[in-house]
Scaffold this motif. Structure first.
Motif, short mmCIF file in Angstrom:
data_model
loop_
_atom_site.label_atom_id
_atom_site.label_comp_id
_atom_site.label_asym_id
_atom_site.label_seq_id
_atom_site.Cartn_x
_atom_site.Cartn_y
_atom_site.Cartn_z
N LYS A 93 2.20 5.98 -10.27
CA LYS A 93 2.16 7.18 -11.12
C LYS A 93 0.78 7.36 -11.78
O LYS A 93 0.53 8.38 -12.39
CB LYS A 93 3.22 7.08 -12.21
CG LYS A 93 4.63 7.05 -11.70
CD LYS A 93 5.60 6.82 -12.84
CE LYS A 93 6.97 6.48 -12.28
NZ LYS A 93 7.78 5.77 -13.27
N PHE A 94 -0.07 6.35 -11.64
CA PHE A 94 -1.39 6.38 -12.27
C PHE A 94 -2.46 6.14 -11.21
O PHE A 94 -2.91 5.01 -11.00
CB PHE A 94 -1.48 5.30 -13.37
CG PHE A 94 -0.38 5.41 -14.38
CD1 PHE A 94 -0.47 6.31 -15.42
CD2 PHE A 94 0.77 4.64 -14.26
CE1 PHE A 94 0.54 6.43 -16.35
CE2 PHE A 94 1.79 4.75 -15.18
CZ PHE A 94 1.69 5.64 -16.23
N PRO A 95 -2.87 7.20 -10.51
CA PRO A 95 -3.81 7.06 -9.38
C PRO A 95 -5.06 6.25 -9.69
O PRO A 95 -5.54 5.52 -8.82
CB PRO A 95 -4.16 8.51 -9.03
CG PRO A 95 -2.97 9.29 -9.48
CD PRO A 95 -2.48 8.60 -10.72
N SER A 154 0.84 -1.21 0.00
CA SER A 154 0.00 0.00 0.00
C SER A 154 0.86 1.25 0.00
O SER A 154 0.59 2.20 -0.73
CB SER A 154 -0.93 0.01 1.21
OG SER A 154 -1.91 -0.97 1.08
N ASP A 155 1.92 1.26 0.82
CA ASP A 155 2.83 2.40 0.85
C ASP A 155 3.49 2.61 -0.51
O ASP A 155 3.61 3.74 -0.99
CB ASP A 155 3.93 2.21 1.91
CG ASP A 155 3.44 2.47 3.31
OD1 ASP A 155 2.34 3.06 3.48
OD2 ASP A 155 4.14 2.08 4.26
N MET A 156 3.90 1.50 -1.14
CA MET A 156 4.52 1.58 -2.46
C MET A 156 3.54 2.16 -3.48
O MET A 156 3.91 2.99 -4.31
CB MET A 156 5.00 0.19 -2.90
CG MET A 156 5.80 0.19 -4.18
SD MET A 156 6.52 -1.44 -4.56
CE MET A 156 5.07 -2.33 -5.13
N LEU A 198 5.27 -3.67 -9.80
CA LEU A 198 4.04 -2.88 -9.81
C LEU A 198 4.22 -1.46 -9.28
O LEU A 198 3.29 -0.68 -9.26
CB LEU A 198 2.94 -3.59 -9.00
CG LEU A 198 2.42 -4.87 -9.63
CD1 LEU A 198 1.61 -5.68 -8.61
CD2 LEU A 198 1.57 -4.57 -10.85
N GLN A 199 5.44 -1.11 -8.86
CA GLN A 199 5.64 0.20 -8.25
C GLN A 199 5.33 1.35 -9.21
O GLN A 199 4.91 2.42 -8.78
CB GLN A 199 7.03 0.35 -7.66
CG GLN A 199 8.17 0.36 -8.65
CD GLN A 199 9.51 0.37 -7.94
OE1 GLN A 199 9.61 0.68 -6.76
NE2 GLN A 199 10.55 0.02 -8.67
N GLY A 200 5.45 1.16 -10.50
CA GLY A 200 5.13 2.20 -11.47
C GLY A 200 3.66 2.57 -11.49
O GLY A 200 3.29 3.65 -11.96
#
Length: 148
Positions: free
Chosen positions: A122-124, A96-98, A117-119
């Protein structure tokens, strides 16, 4: 490794989990089953967890949705199998933090493929897709604890 190469690698990992999902299926009647959906984009997951003595013995999922939600479900089920409930919940918190774009301290826990999946942060609009399976796991663990 350059950012473009890393981004390409992460996309490949996500697509691999989407096209070849790990732990797709269901478990017997003694497992906890959680149904959740993301009405915004139509993602749906049915998560099956088998928790014994505070350890996630098995995790499987069924459902349909975008590549992000299905890949995340595949990665999550792989990651939590064999982990005690406390570790699984800590992984979920880290994830969740990531997704919120926060720095994570993964010294204690290796997220492995999940870091691909960290990218998504950038896409809320896609964060709910990525967190659906994790929220289902949290709900399933809580449900199992209530039954015990």
């Amino acid at each position: 490794m350059s950012f473009n190469n890393l981004d390409t690698l992460y996309r490949q990992v996500i697509m691999d989990h989407y096209k070849n999902p790990r732990n797709r299926g269901s478990l017997d009647d003694e497992s906890v089953t959680i149904d959740m959906n993301n009405p915004t984009c139509g993602d749906r997951i049915e998560l099956h967890l088998q928790v014994e003595d505070g350890v996630v013995q098995d995790a499987k999922f069924e459902g349909e949705g975008c590549s992000i939600s299905m890949s995340s479900a595949s990665m999550m089920t792989q990651a939590v199998k064999g982990k005690d409930v406390e570790q699984a919940l800590k992984m979920s918190s880290m994830f969740s933090d990531m997704m919120l774009g926060n720095e994570i301290d993964n010294e204690d826990i290796d997220l492995g493929d999940i870091e691909a999946l960290q990218g998504v942060s950038k896409f809320p609009a896609r964060i709910k897709c990525a967190t659906l399976a994790w929220k289902a796991m949290e709900k399933g663990v809580a449900s199992d604890e209530e039954q015990s």
